[in-house]
Design a protein around this motif. Structure first.
Motif, PDB file in Angstrom:
ATOM      1  N   PHE A 151      -3.835 -15.264   0.327  1.00  0.00           N
ATOM      2  CA  PHE A 151      -3.292 -16.364  -0.733  1.00  0.00           C
ATOM      3  C   PHE A 151      -1.858 -17.029  -0.506  1.00  0.00           C
ATOM      4  CE2 PHE A 151      -0.922 -17.222  -4.721  1.00  0.00           C
ATOM      5  CZ  PHE A 151      -1.603 -18.413  -5.219  1.00  0.00           C
ATOM      6  N   ILE A 152      -1.002 -16.154  -0.099  1.00  0.00           N
ATOM      7  CA  ILE A 152       0.368 -16.773   0.016  1.00  0.00           C
ATOM      8  C   ILE A 152       0.539 -17.273   1.460  1.00  0.00           C
ATOM      9  CG2 ILE A 152       1.496 -14.974  -1.374  1.00  0.00           C
ATOM     10  CD1 ILE A 152       1.967 -13.283   0.998  1.00  0.00           C
ATOM     11  N   TYR A 153      -0.247 -16.782   2.461  1.00  0.00           N
ATOM     12  CA  TYR A 153      -0.010 -17.363   3.819  1.00  0.00           C
ATOM     13  C   TYR A 153      -0.772 -18.671   4.259  1.00  0.00           C
ATOM     14  CZ  TYR A 153       2.859 -14.221   6.304  1.00  0.00           C
ATOM     15  OH  TYR A 153       3.809 -13.119   6.587  1.00  0.00           O
TER      16      TYR A 153
ATOM     17  N   GLU B   3      -6.787  -5.694  -2.376  1.00  0.00           N
ATOM     18  CA  GLU B   3      -5.774  -6.688  -3.183  1.00  0.00           C
ATOM     19  C   GLU B   3      -4.814  -7.042  -2.040  1.00  0.00           C
ATOM     20  OE1 GLU B   3      -4.299  -5.078  -6.964  1.00  0.00           O
ATOM     21  OE2 GLU B   3      -6.349  -4.307  -7.159  1.00  0.00           O
ATOM     22  N   HIS B   4      -4.336  -6.083  -1.396  1.00  0.00           N
ATOM     23  CA  HIS B   4      -3.174  -6.556  -0.304  1.00  0.00           C
ATOM     24  C   HIS B   4      -3.502  -7.742   0.432  1.00  0.00           C
ATOM     25  CE1 HIS B   4      -1.288  -6.725   3.512  1.00  0.00           C
ATOM     26  NE2 HIS B   4      -2.379  -5.799   4.103  1.00  0.00           N
TER      27      HIS B   4
ATOM     28  N   TYR C 123      -0.279  -5.580   8.807  1.00  0.00           N
ATOM     29  CA  TYR C 123      -0.534  -4.068   9.245  1.00  0.00           C
ATOM     30  C   TYR C 123       0.166  -3.135   8.408  1.00  0.00           C
ATOM     31  CZ  TYR C 123      -1.025  -0.046  12.122  1.00  0.00           C
ATOM     32  OH  TYR C 123      -1.239   1.239  12.796  1.00  0.00           O
ATOM     33  N   ALA C 124       1.479  -3.249   8.172  1.00  0.00           N
ATOM     34  CA  ALA C 124       2.329  -2.224   7.650  1.00  0.00           C
ATOM     35  C   ALA C 124       1.732  -1.639   6.240  1.00  0.00           C
ATOM     36  CB  ALA C 124       3.623  -2.738   7.170  1.00  0.00           C
ATOM     37  N   PRO C 125       1.321  -2.322   5.350  1.00  0.00           N
ATOM     38  CA  PRO C 125       0.670  -1.764   4.236  1.00  0.00           C
ATOM     39  C   PRO C 125      -0.530  -0.878   4.529  1.00  0.00           C
ATOM     40  CG  PRO C 125       1.154  -4.143   3.598  1.00  0.00           C
ATOM     41  CD  PRO C 125       1.352  -3.849   5.198  1.00  0.00           C
TER      42      PRO C 125
ATOM     43  N   GLN D 248      -4.040 -10.999  -1.597  1.00  0.00           N
ATOM     44  CA  GLN D 248      -2.779 -11.727  -1.774  1.00  0.00           C
ATOM     45  C   GLN D 248      -2.030 -12.264  -0.496  1.00  0.00           C
ATOM     46  OE1 GLN D 248      -0.804 -10.314  -4.966  1.00  0.00           O
ATOM     47  NE2 GLN D 248       1.262 -10.242  -4.113  1.00  0.00           N
ATOM     48  N   PHE D 249      -2.429 -11.465   0.880  1.00  0.00           N
ATOM     49  CA  PHE D 249      -1.834 -11.992   1.868  1.00  0.00           C
ATOM     50  C   PHE D 249      -2.415 -13.302   2.240  1.00  0.00           C
ATOM     51  CE2 PHE D 249      -2.530 -12.230   6.419  1.00  0.00           C
ATOM     52  CZ  PHE D 249      -1.335 -11.890   6.858  1.00  0.00           C
TER      53      PHE D 249
ATOM     54  N   LEU E 166      -6.182  -0.876  -2.895  1.00  0.00           N
ATOM     55  CA  LEU E 166      -4.919  -1.644  -2.652  1.00  0.00           C
ATOM     56  C   LEU E 166      -4.955  -2.550  -1.367  1.00  0.00           C
ATOM     57  CD1 LEU E 166      -2.412   1.060  -3.630  1.00  0.00           C
ATOM     58  CD2 LEU E 166      -2.504  -1.092  -4.337  1.00  0.00           C
TER      59      LEU E 166
ATOM     60  N   TYR F 101      -1.089   0.706   7.330  1.00  0.00           N
ATOM     61  CA  TYR F 101      -0.490   1.944   8.041  1.00  0.00           C
ATOM     62  C   TYR F 101      -0.025   3.009   7.215  1.00  0.00           C
ATOM     63  CZ  TYR F 101       2.652   4.972  10.336  1.00  0.00           C
ATOM     64  OH  TYR F 101       3.788   6.236  10.691  1.00  0.00           O
ATOM     65  N   MET F 102       0.809   2.206   6.063  1.00  0.00           N
ATOM     66  CA  MET F 102       1.313   3.256   5.313  1.00  0.00           C
ATOM     67  C   MET F 102       0.252   3.886   4.168  1.00  0.00           C
ATOM     68  SD  MET F 102       4.463   2.294   2.245  1.00  0.00           S
ATOM     69  CE  MET F 102       3.486   1.777   0.924  1.00  0.00           C
ATOM     70  N   LEU F 103      -0.595   3.225   3.947  1.00  0.00           N
ATOM     71  CA  LEU F 103      -1.753   3.847   3.067  1.00  0.00           C
ATOM     72  C   LEU F 103      -2.536   4.717   3.935  1.00  0.00           C
ATOM     73  CD1 LEU F 103      -2.640   0.540   1.063  1.00  0.00           C
ATOM     74  CD2 LEU F 103      -1.729   2.746  -0.070  1.00  0.00           C
TER      75      LEU F 103
ATOM     76  N   HIS G 264       3.540  -7.794   8.195  1.00  0.00           N
ATOM     77  CA  HIS G 264       3.043  -8.084   6.767  1.00  0.00           C
ATOM     78  C   HIS G 264       1.631  -7.502   6.448  1.00  0.00           C
ATOM     79  CE1 HIS G 264       6.188 -11.238   5.651  1.00  0.00           C
ATOM     80  NE2 HIS G 264       6.721  -9.790   5.706  1.00  0.00           N
TER      81      HIS G 264
END
Lengths: 217, 217
Positions: free
Chosen positions: A199-201, A192-193, A166-168, A196-197, A189, A170-172, A164
């Motif tokens: 915040f949720i974890y 923000e990623h 690393y993938a964003p 939010q990461f 991004l 890598y994609m960007l 969760h």
DNA sequence: GTCTATAAGAAGATAGAC
DNA sequence: GTCTATCTTCTTATAGAC
């Protein structure tokens, strides 16, 4: 820098821009400042130049990951000792990973070259996956294993947490490789990623308070 | 299937395996079952074949996204009506996205071809980003906007939520493109990814109960 | 529409002078 | 080590018979 090294450097630049088959031996020679036949005093074929790039970059990679692993594990132990890591630390970690991958001249060109040549044989496929997927995921997972032991995050699988995280990134990164003009958008991004990461974890205050309430009643 | 279509189909297969420059007109002709000169009665050059593939695949893409958008919006409205979506629904959504992208013959070959040719010009860069990054993200974001309105998820940015959902799927897709033998491993990871995604994003029972407790006291 | 023959030129590599 | 000249093969594309 020796002539051999200069040839590799220019060849890598050209391969990363146009792909192996679209670059001619004469192009490489011209970039170095010589004629094509002179190249053959240094390398016995075009393929030989390509292979030499692979060898050189794999050595670089091993050195860099060895360094990173030392720093990384130190960092990991630090946060474990403190049993906490701030949102800002996470953001910095992601941003640095992204910026290094994107702007390191050799790393960036080599990644683009591998992107174009990855399907040509099994070794190249494996190399790409190792360097840009498996090793980074494994590195991040080891960090999150430390952080999870600290108890500030929810009890989850560290390898999925690494996915969760690393993938964003890598994609960007692949977006910026093909569209460098989107770097600012990508950085925004990523920030923000990671926020939010985080915040949720993170086990949040209310939840903690709630558990306290339960524990006391 | 007309000869023109058969040529495009075989050319796409070869381009997706070896890249544009490594495929010779004679190879395409042989795959179709004719000699090279005959190809020139159907297309005026090798580049012309490549361009025709782009045009045909862009038409396919438009049709498919139009369908998906209809089904997608229906699905979105459904869950919004129910104001809830199960973990299983999310897992199915991710798995289907992955499996379609990976196994659709034309889509899969076209993606590999674009992966190799994406740096050759600005249009190809844009096309890759649109089809495999921006459009899927935008599609997922619209779904999560619906789901967030349902109130079962934490109050977060839907576009970042889409990034968290899609980026791992995209990354594992590229892994399987170059290492098809890793499909089972990838599917396993995607399932765990989505379950953990659901776990961290969903307002959980304890938290809800906690708020109830507070509200009553 | 497909073929054989072939042109025209590109691209990798070598020979041998300097 | 670098060059010019050259070889060989490959590659795209065309000409023209059938």
């Amino acid at each position: 820098m020796t002539t051999k090294q200069k040839i590799l450097k220019e060849a890598l630049t050209l391969f990363s821009e146009k792909g192996y088959h679209a670059v001619y031996v004469g192009d490489i020679a011209a970039a170095v400042g010589m004629k094509a036949p002179s190249l053959y005093k240094h390398y016995k074929s075009k393929k030989d130049i390509f292979n030499a790039i692979l060898v050189e970059m794999e050595e670089n990679y091993k050195k860099q990951t060895a360094e990173l692993r030392m720093n990384g594990n130190d960092a990991g132990e630090d946060v474990s000792v403190f049993a906490a890591v701030s949102e800002d630390t996470l953001v910095q970690m992601g941003m640095k990973l992204f910026q290094f991958f994107l702007h390191d001249d050799y790393a960036s060109k080599f990644r683009k070259m591998l992107t174009m040549e990855q399907f040509h044989d099994h070794d190249l496929s494996h190399l790409y996956s190792k360097q840009y997927i498996d090793d980074p995921l494994s590195y991040e997972a080891s960090i999150f294993t430390f952080l999870l032991a600290g108890g500030v995050f929810k009890n989850v699988k560290p390898d999925i947490m690494a996915l969760h995280f690393y993938a964003p990134i890598y994609m960007l990164l692949t977006v910026c490789d093909r569209q460098p003009e989107r770097e600012m958008e990508a950085l925004q991004l990523i920030e923000e990623h990671i926020k939010q990461f985080n915040f949720i974890y993170r086990k949040d205050a209310e939840n903690e308070a709630c558990i306290d309430t339960w524990t006391k009643s």
